[in-house]
Motif scaffolding. Structure first.
Motif, PDB file in Angstrom:
ATOM      1  N   SER A 164     -11.425  16.891 -31.489  1.00 28.86           N
ATOM      2  CA  SER A 164     -11.950  17.834 -30.502  1.00 28.86           C
ATOM      3  C   SER A 164     -10.783  18.609 -29.903  1.00 28.86           C
ATOM      4  O   SER A 164      -9.624  18.171 -29.985  1.00 28.86           O
ATOM      5  CB  SER A 164     -12.695  17.087 -29.396  1.00 28.86           C
ATOM      6  OG  SER A 164     -11.778  16.368 -28.592  1.00 28.86           O
TER       7      SER A 164
ATOM      8  N   SER B  86      -7.538  25.635 -26.207  1.00 26.91           N
ATOM      9  CA  SER B  86      -8.479  26.494 -26.923  1.00 26.91           C
ATOM     10  C   SER B  86      -7.799  27.784 -27.382  1.00 26.91           C
ATOM     11  O   SER B  86      -8.075  28.281 -28.475  1.00 26.91           O
ATOM     12  CB  SER B  86      -9.683  26.809 -26.037  1.00 26.91           C
ATOM     13  OG  SER B  86     -10.668  27.481 -26.778  1.00 26.91           O
TER      14      SER B  86
ATOM     15  N   VAL C 250     -19.154  23.591 -33.116  1.00 31.31           N
ATOM     16  CA  VAL C 250     -19.587  23.104 -31.813  1.00 31.31           C
ATOM     17  C   VAL C 250     -20.682  22.073 -32.036  1.00 31.31           C
ATOM     18  O   VAL C 250     -21.661  22.328 -32.736  1.00 31.31           O
ATOM     19  CB  VAL C 250     -20.089  24.264 -30.923  1.00 31.31           C
ATOM     20  CG1 VAL C 250     -20.559  23.743 -29.583  1.00 31.31           C
ATOM     21  CG2 VAL C 250     -18.987  25.302 -30.751  1.00 31.31           C
ATOM     22  N   GLN C 251     -20.485  20.905 -31.450  1.00 31.58           N
ATOM     23  CA  GLN C 251     -21.471  19.829 -31.519  1.00 31.58           C
ATOM     24  C   GLN C 251     -21.755  19.409 -30.086  1.00 31.58           C
ATOM     25  O   GLN C 251     -20.943  18.723 -29.466  1.00 31.58           O
ATOM     26  CB  GLN C 251     -20.929  18.657 -32.334  1.00 31.58           C
ATOM     27  CG  GLN C 251     -21.922  17.545 -32.527  1.00 31.58           C
ATOM     28  CD  GLN C 251     -21.363  16.464 -33.435  1.00 31.58           C
ATOM     29  OE1 GLN C 251     -20.464  16.684 -34.226  1.00 31.58           O
ATOM     30  NE2 GLN C 251     -21.913  15.277 -33.306  1.00 31.58           N
ATOM     31  N   GLY C 252     -22.877  19.875 -29.571  1.00 30.51           N
ATOM     32  CA  GLY C 252     -23.169  19.632 -28.159  1.00 30.51           C
ATOM     33  C   GLY C 252     -22.160  20.371 -27.311  1.00 30.51           C
ATOM     34  O   GLY C 252     -21.978  21.569 -27.436  1.00 30.51           O
ATOM     35  N   ARG C 253     -21.466  19.613 -26.468  1.00 32.92           N
ATOM     36  CA  ARG C 253     -20.434  20.220 -25.616  1.00 32.92           C
ATOM     37  C   ARG C 253     -19.042  20.121 -26.239  1.00 32.92           C
ATOM     38  O   ARG C 253     -18.075  20.623 -25.683  1.00 32.92           O
ATOM     39  CB  ARG C 253     -20.440  19.538 -24.249  1.00 32.92           C
ATOM     40  CG  ARG C 253     -21.698  19.833 -23.450  1.00 32.92           C
ATOM     41  CD  ARG C 253     -21.733  19.068 -22.137  1.00 32.92           C
ATOM     42  NE  ARG C 253     -20.502  19.132 -21.372  1.00 32.92           N
ATOM     43  CZ  ARG C 253     -20.305  19.917 -20.315  1.00 32.92           C
ATOM     44  NH1 ARG C 253     -21.265  20.710 -19.911  1.00 32.92           N
ATOM     45  NH2 ARG C 253     -19.159  19.902 -19.676  1.00 32.92           N
ATOM     46  N   SER C 254     -18.942  19.461 -27.358  1.00 36.87           N
ATOM     47  CA  SER C 254     -17.635  19.272 -28.000  1.00 36.87           C
ATOM     48  C   SER C 254     -17.355  20.368 -29.014  1.00 36.87           C
ATOM     49  O   SER C 254     -18.234  20.752 -29.781  1.00 36.87           O
ATOM     50  CB  SER C 254     -17.590  17.925 -28.725  1.00 36.87           C
ATOM     51  OG  SER C 254     -17.680  16.873 -27.808  1.00 36.87           O
ATOM     52  N   HIS C 255     -16.129  20.830 -29.009  1.00 34.28           N
ATOM     53  CA  HIS C 255     -15.639  21.763 -30.018  1.00 34.28           C
ATOM     54  C   HIS C 255     -14.781  20.938 -30.976  1.00 34.28           C
ATOM     55  O   HIS C 255     -13.701  20.475 -30.598  1.00 34.28           O
ATOM     56  CB  HIS C 255     -14.802  22.869 -29.376  1.00 34.28           C
ATOM     57  CG  HIS C 255     -15.601  23.804 -28.549  1.00 34.28           C
ATOM     58  ND1 HIS C 255     -15.601  25.160 -28.774  1.00 34.28           N
ATOM     59  CD2 HIS C 255     -16.428  23.600 -27.500  1.00 34.28           C
ATOM     60  CE1 HIS C 255     -16.396  25.742 -27.892  1.00 34.28           C
ATOM     61  NE2 HIS C 255     -16.897  24.817 -27.108  1.00 34.28           N
TER      62      HIS C 255
END
Length: 118
Positions: free
Chosen positions: A34, A50, A66-71
């Motif tokens: 992440s 980022s 992007v998976q949910g709130r995770s990058h």
């Protein structure tokens, strides 16, 4: 075509010029991370990390999902092949230059009577 290749190499080497980004790439070589995990060793904010990831993405070295709130980021090593190809030209240049130097140094010195004292 050549201009595109030159621009891509410029972008790639700019991305690789920063030690933080190189360290991030090394981490990504071990697997997906992440942005927060990439930031942790540097004690930097998510926003700062980022920005580094965006530079790496722009160079094509990183893919982000992007998976949910995770990058989540993963390494895409393909652009490194172009850098490797570019560097190999200079590797050949230095190899031939160093071979010529080794040959010159191995020849006896005529001023010292063929390298013998006496």
């Amino acid at each position: 075509m050549v201009e595109q290749q030159t621009a891509a190499l410029d972008t790639l080497f700019r991305a690789l010029a920063d030690p933080t980004r190189r360290a991030m790439l090394r981490s990504l070589s071990e697997g997906e991370h992440s942005v927060g995990e990439l930031a942790a060793p540097f004690r930097m904010s998510f926003a700062a990390a980022s920005k580094h990831v965006k530079v790496l993405e722009h160079a094509g070295l990183v893919r982000r999902r992007v998976q949910g709130r995770s990058h989540l980021c993963r390494l895409d090593p393909q652009p490194l092949a172009a850098a490797d190809e570019w560097l190999r030209f200079y590797e050949q240049f230095w190899r031939s230059s160093l071979d010529a130097l080794a040959e010159a140094l191995s020849r006896p010195d005529p001023e010292t009577n063929g390298g013998k004292n006496g």
